[in-house]
Scaffold this active site. Structure first.
Site, short mmCIF file in Angstrom:
data_model
loop_
_atom_site.label_atom_id
_atom_site.label_comp_id
_atom_site.label_asym_id
_atom_site.label_seq_id
_atom_site.Cartn_x
_atom_site.Cartn_y
_atom_site.Cartn_z
N HIS A 62 -8.56 21.55 -120.38
CA HIS A 62 -9.57 21.24 -119.36
C HIS A 62 -9.17 20.06 -118.49
CE1 HIS A 62 -12.04 24.12 -121.61
NE2 HIS A 62 -12.47 24.39 -120.39
N ARG A 115 -19.04 24.82 -114.56
CA ARG A 115 -18.94 24.30 -115.93
C ARG A 115 -19.89 23.11 -116.07
NH1 ARG A 115 -13.12 25.59 -114.95
NH2 ARG A 115 -12.38 26.88 -116.67
N ARG A 122 -23.10 28.21 -115.82
CA ARG A 122 -22.82 28.47 -117.24
C ARG A 122 -23.49 27.39 -118.07
NH1 ARG A 122 -16.73 28.41 -119.50
NH2 ARG A 122 -17.01 26.16 -119.32
N GLU A 160 -14.83 36.08 -123.82
CA GLU A 160 -13.67 35.23 -124.06
C GLU A 160 -13.28 35.19 -125.54
OE1 GLU A 160 -14.56 31.26 -122.63
OE2 GLU A 160 -16.61 31.35 -123.32
N ASN A 165 -8.84 32.16 -120.32
CA ASN A 165 -8.24 30.97 -120.96
C ASN A 165 -8.46 31.02 -122.47
OD1 ASN A 165 -7.90 30.26 -118.33
ND2 ASN A 165 -9.55 28.76 -118.29
N ASP A 166 -9.70 31.32 -122.84
CA ASP A 166 -9.99 31.38 -124.27
C ASP A 166 -9.59 32.72 -124.86
OD1 ASP A 166 -11.03 28.88 -125.16
OD2 ASP A 166 -12.74 29.22 -123.86
N ARG A 173 -4.80 26.58 -126.91
CA ARG A 173 -4.54 26.47 -125.47
C ARG A 173 -4.17 25.06 -125.02
NH1 ARG A 173 -10.54 27.42 -122.75
NH2 ARG A 173 -9.83 26.21 -120.97
N CYS A 229 -13.00 34.66 -114.65
CA CYS A 229 -13.08 33.26 -114.21
C CYS A 229 -12.07 32.37 -114.93
CB CYS A 229 -14.49 32.72 -114.36
SG CYS A 229 -15.04 32.65 -116.07
C1 PEP Z 1 -12.12 30.60 -119.99
O1 PEP Z 1 -12.13 30.43 -121.20
O2 PEP Z 1 -11.34 31.36 -119.41
C2 PEP Z 1 -13.06 29.87 -119.12
C3 PEP Z 1 -13.14 30.11 -117.83
O3 PEP Z 1 -13.80 28.89 -119.69
P1 PEP Z 1 -13.22 27.44 -120.06
O4 PEP Z 1 -11.88 27.29 -119.42
O5 PEP Z 1 -14.20 26.45 -119.54
O6 PEP Z 1 -13.17 27.47 -121.55
MG MG Z 2 -13.75 29.42 -122.16
#
Ligand code: PEP
Ligand code: MG
Length: 595
Positions: free
Chosen positions: A194, A301, A337, A436, A459-460, A470, A507
Site C-alpha cells: 500500500h 480506500r 469501500r 479478492e 492485488n490480494d 504481496r 480495481c
Molecule cells: C486489491 O486487493 O486488489 C485491492 C484493490 O485492494 P487493496 O489493494 O486495497 O487491498
Molecule cells: Mg485488497
C-alpha cells in the site's frame, strides 16, 4: 570523497525520476510537524521542556559511553554527541527559535540540527561529513525525549528531499507532502504494497524492495530515484547525473504527450467504450483523477481516513468527506469501500493485535463485523452522503457468503436509523463486494445472486491464489499477475457476474497495466479502476487495439500454460507506435520475469 555511482536495483513502485539529497529514516526515527505555539507565554515552558530533554539525552549518552569500548569508533561518535550537547551556541540557537519564532521545541531542534547537518555535509573533509549523521541522530534522540514518544507521524522536511528508509507504513506514505518529498526508497516492500500504491497516488517517484539501500546511503548524500525502472544511484558522477537529468526531461515530455489522451474517449479501434475510473485514498485526489481522465471513482480506500490520528472519525466527519466525494465525482459514480484495515494498514486506536500472518488475519470486513458500532457509523455516513451523488457501497475481503449477509443485516439497521432520523439517502444505492479471495472467485455464482456488483481486487487475489505475500520483496518475483490460475479465477468471476446480470470491474493494479488492461477488456470486464497516474497509458493501449482482437486474444490467452508466454503474446498485440509510449513507463511485463 564518497564513492560515486553506487547503483542499487529494486522494484519500481511509482514512475518518474527524482534527484535530491537523502534523509535517512531509521526504523524508529521520529518526524516532526512544523507548528506555531498557540500562546506567547508557552515559549518558556517549551524552553524548559528542551532543557529537560537535553539532560535526559546527556544521561542516555553517558550511560552508553560507560559500556562502550574506547577503541571502538562508536566511542568517537558518542564524544561528538557530547560535544554538541555541551555546545552553548547551538543550544542558544534552539532557544532563540523557540522564543523568537514561537516554535515548538521539537521543531526547533529538528530545524537547527538539520541546518548544521547540511553545512557539515557540504565540507570536503570526510570528518565533517561524518558529523552530519551524528548531529541528525543526536537531534532525533532529543526530539524523542521532548515528545516522550517514538511513533512516526508525518513528514515535514526543511527542504525537498528523498526519503530513504527500511520500510514505510502506508500511514507514513499517506502523510508525505509531494512538495517536500521528492521521492522515496525502501529496503522492503513490493509493487502492490500500500505504500507503493500511495506513492503513485501522490505522484512521488519511488523504488521499493531495494534491499540494504539504508546501509549504503548517508544523510544528505545525493541520490537519484528512477521509479520507472526501479533503480537508485547514490552520489552520481557528473556524467550519470546529466544522463538522469535528460531522462527526467524526457519523462516529463512523455507525460505531456500522454496528457493528450485525457480529452480522447476510452474507445477501442472498433468503437467499443471502456469505463476507466480512479482508485483514490484521499478525497483531494479526485481533482487529479479527473485531470487524468477518470470517469468516476472505482475504489475509495476509506481506511486512510482512519489513519494518522488518535480517535476514530465520527459519523458526521465521515459524512462530510463522503458527501464531498459524491459531489465532486458527479455525474459519475464513486464506490466507497468500507474500511480495509489490517494486513499492512494499521491505526492507532483501536490498536490492532500483532499477528503472525496479518494478511490472513483480522482484516477488513472481519474487523468491521466485530465492531458493529464503528461499522454502522461508517454505513450511516455513506447512506447519508448517497443523497448527494451516485454512491455505491462495497465490502472488502469477503471470503464467505455469511459475511455478506451479516454486513447487509447491519446495513439494514443503519438504514432504519437514518430513516428514523428523517435524513435523506438513496434507497437504490448499489451494494457490492470485492472479489479478492479465491474462495469467493471460485463460488462467484453464489455471491452474484446476492450482491449488485463485483470489483475484482487482483492485488490480494494474486497473493492468496499463489501464496505469495504481496509486500515481501524477497518473493516479489513469484508475484505473477499473469499466472494462468489467477487469470482463470478472474474469468470465472466475470462469467458468474454476467450470467447473473450484475456488472464487474477490476480495481487491483492489474487494471492499471496496459498489457493486463487489454486482456481484461477482452475478458469483458465492465470497468477498470486504477491509480490516476496510469489512466493515460491504459487509455492509449485501449485505443490502439480493436475489441474484436482483444476478445480473440483473451480466449487464446486463457488456453496458455505460462505467464511468460502470455506476456510475450500480449506485448506482440500492441502496435509498435503505442509501445514507444508504454514501455518507458513502469514494468510492462510485471515482476515475475525471473521465473
Ligand atoms: C486489491 O486487493 O486488489 C485491492 C484493490 O485492494 P487493496 O489493494 O486495497 O487491498
Ligand atoms: Mg485488497
Amino acid at each position: 570523497m564518497p564513492t560515486k555511482d553506487i547503483k542499487i536495483v529494486g522494484i519500481s513502485a511509482s514512475p518518474g525520476i527524482a534527484i535530491g539529497r537523502a534523509i535517512l529514516l531509521r526504523q524508529e526515527q521520529v518526524t516532526v510537524e512544523r507548528a506555531q505555539l498557540a500562546h506567547e507565554e508557552d515559549a518558556e515552558k517549551e524552553v524548559l521542556r528542551l532543557h529537560k530533554a537535553l539532560n535526559q539525552t546527556r544521561a542516555q549518552v553517558e550511560a552508553i559511553q560507560k559500556g562502550a569500548d574506547k577503541a571502538n569508533a562508536v566511542y568517537d561518535v558518542l564524544n561528538a554527541y557530547m560535544m554538541f550537547l555541551d555546545d552553548e551556541s547551538l543550544v542558544t540557537e534552539v532557544e532563540n527559535r523557540i522564543r523568537e519564532k514561537k516554535e515548538y521545541a521539537d521543531w526547533a531542534v529538528f530545524a537547527v540540527t538539520n541546518h548544521y547537518a547540511g553545512i557539515f555535509q557540504g565540507k570536503e573533509d570526510s570528518y565533517f561529513q561524518g558529523r552530519a549523521d551524528d548531529i541528525i541522530d543526536l537531534g532525533q534522540m532529543v526530539i524523542k525525549n521532548i515528545r516522550g514518544d517514538t511513533a512516526p507521524q508525518s513528514f515535514c522536511l526543511l527542504e525537498p528531499s528523498i526519503i530513504i528508509s527500511k520500510d514505510l507504513a502506508p500511514s507514513q506514505t499517506a502523510s508525505m507532502d509531494p512538495e517536500t518529498v521528492l521521492g522515496f526508497v525502501t529496503d522492503m516492500g513490493s509493487q502492490t504494497s500500500h505504500s507503493a500504491i500511495m506513492a503513485q497516488s501522490l505522484d512521488i517517484p519511488a523504488v521499493v524492495g531495494a534491499r540494504n539501500v539504508t546501509t549504503f546511503v548517508r544523510n544528505l548524500d545525493q541520490v537519484i530515484v528512477d521509479g520507472t525502472d526501479g533503480v537508485v544511484i547514490i552520489n552520481p558522477s557528473d556524467e550519470v547525473l546529466d544522463e538522469y537529468k535528460k531522462k527526467q526531461r524526457s519523462y516529463r515530455q512523455l507525460q505531456k504527450e500522454l496528457a493528450k489522451m485525457v480529452k480522447l474517449p476510452a474507445k477501442t479501434r472498433d468503437n467499443y467504450s471502456v469505463e476507466l475510473a480512479a482508485n483514490i485514498e484521499l478525497p483531494r485526489e479526485i481533482d487529479r483523477a479527473v485531470e487524468k481522465g477518470a470517469e468516476g471513482v472505482g475504489l475509495y480506500r476509506t481506511e486512510f481516513l482512519f489513519m494518522n490520528r488518535e480517535e476514530l472519525p465520527t459519523e458526521e466527519e465521515q459524512f462530510q468527506v463522503y458527501k464531498q466525494v459524491a459531489e465532486r465525482c458527479a455525474p459519475y459514480h464513486a464506490i466507497i469501500r468500507t474500511v480495509d484495515l489490517g494486513g499492512d494498514k494499521f491505526i492507532t486506536s483501536p490498536s490492532l493485535p500483532e499477528e503472525m500472518n496479518p494478511f490472513l488475519g483480522w482484516r477488513a470486513i472481519r474487523f468491521s463485523l466485530e465492531q458493529p458500532e464503528t461499522f454502522k457509523d461508517q454505513l450511516r455516513a455513506v447512506l447519508r452522503a448517497s443523497a448527494y451523488g451516485k454512491l455505491k457501497l462495497m465490502y472488502p475481503m469477503i471470503s464467505d457468503i455469511k459475511e455478506v449477509r451479516k454486513a447487509n443485516a447491519i446495513l439494514k439497521e443503519a438504514t432504519e436509523e437514518v430513516e428514523r432520523r428523517g435524513e435523506e439517502f438513496d434507497p437504490e444505492m448499489e451494494v457490492g463486494i470485492m472479489v479478492e479471495v479465491p474462495s469467493t472467485a471460485i463460488n462467484a455464482d453464489v455471491f452474484a445472486r446476492e450482491v449488485d456488483f463485483f470489483s475484482i481486487g487482483t492485488n490480494d487475489l494474486i497473493q492468496y491464489t499463489l501464496a505469495v505475500d504481496r509486500v515481501n520483496e524477497r518473493i516479489a518475483y513469484l508475484y505473477e499477475p499473469f499466472n494462468p490460475a489467477v487469470l482463470s479465477l478472474i474469468a470465472r468471476t466475470i462469467d458468474a457476474a454476467h450470467k447473473n446480470r450484475i456488472w464487474v470491474g477490476v480495481c487491483g493494479e492489474m487494471a492499471g497495466n496496459p498489457l493486463s488492461a487489454i486482456l481484461l477488456v477482452g475478458m469483458c470486464v465492465d470497468e477498470l479502476s486504477m491509480s490516476p497516474i496510469n489512466i493515460p497509458e491504459v487509455k492509449l493501449a485501449i485505443r490502439s487495439v480493436s475489441f474484436a482482437k482483444m476478445r480473440r486474444v483473451a480466449q487464446e490467452v486463457l488456453e496458455m500454460d505460462t505467464a511468460g508466454e502470455i506476456k510475450r503474446y500480449l506485448a506482440s498485440c500492441l502496435p509498435r507506435e503505442s509501445i514507444k509510449y508504454l514501455s518507458s513507463m513502469r514494468g510492462m511485463v510485471g515482476v515475475g520475469e525471473k521465473v
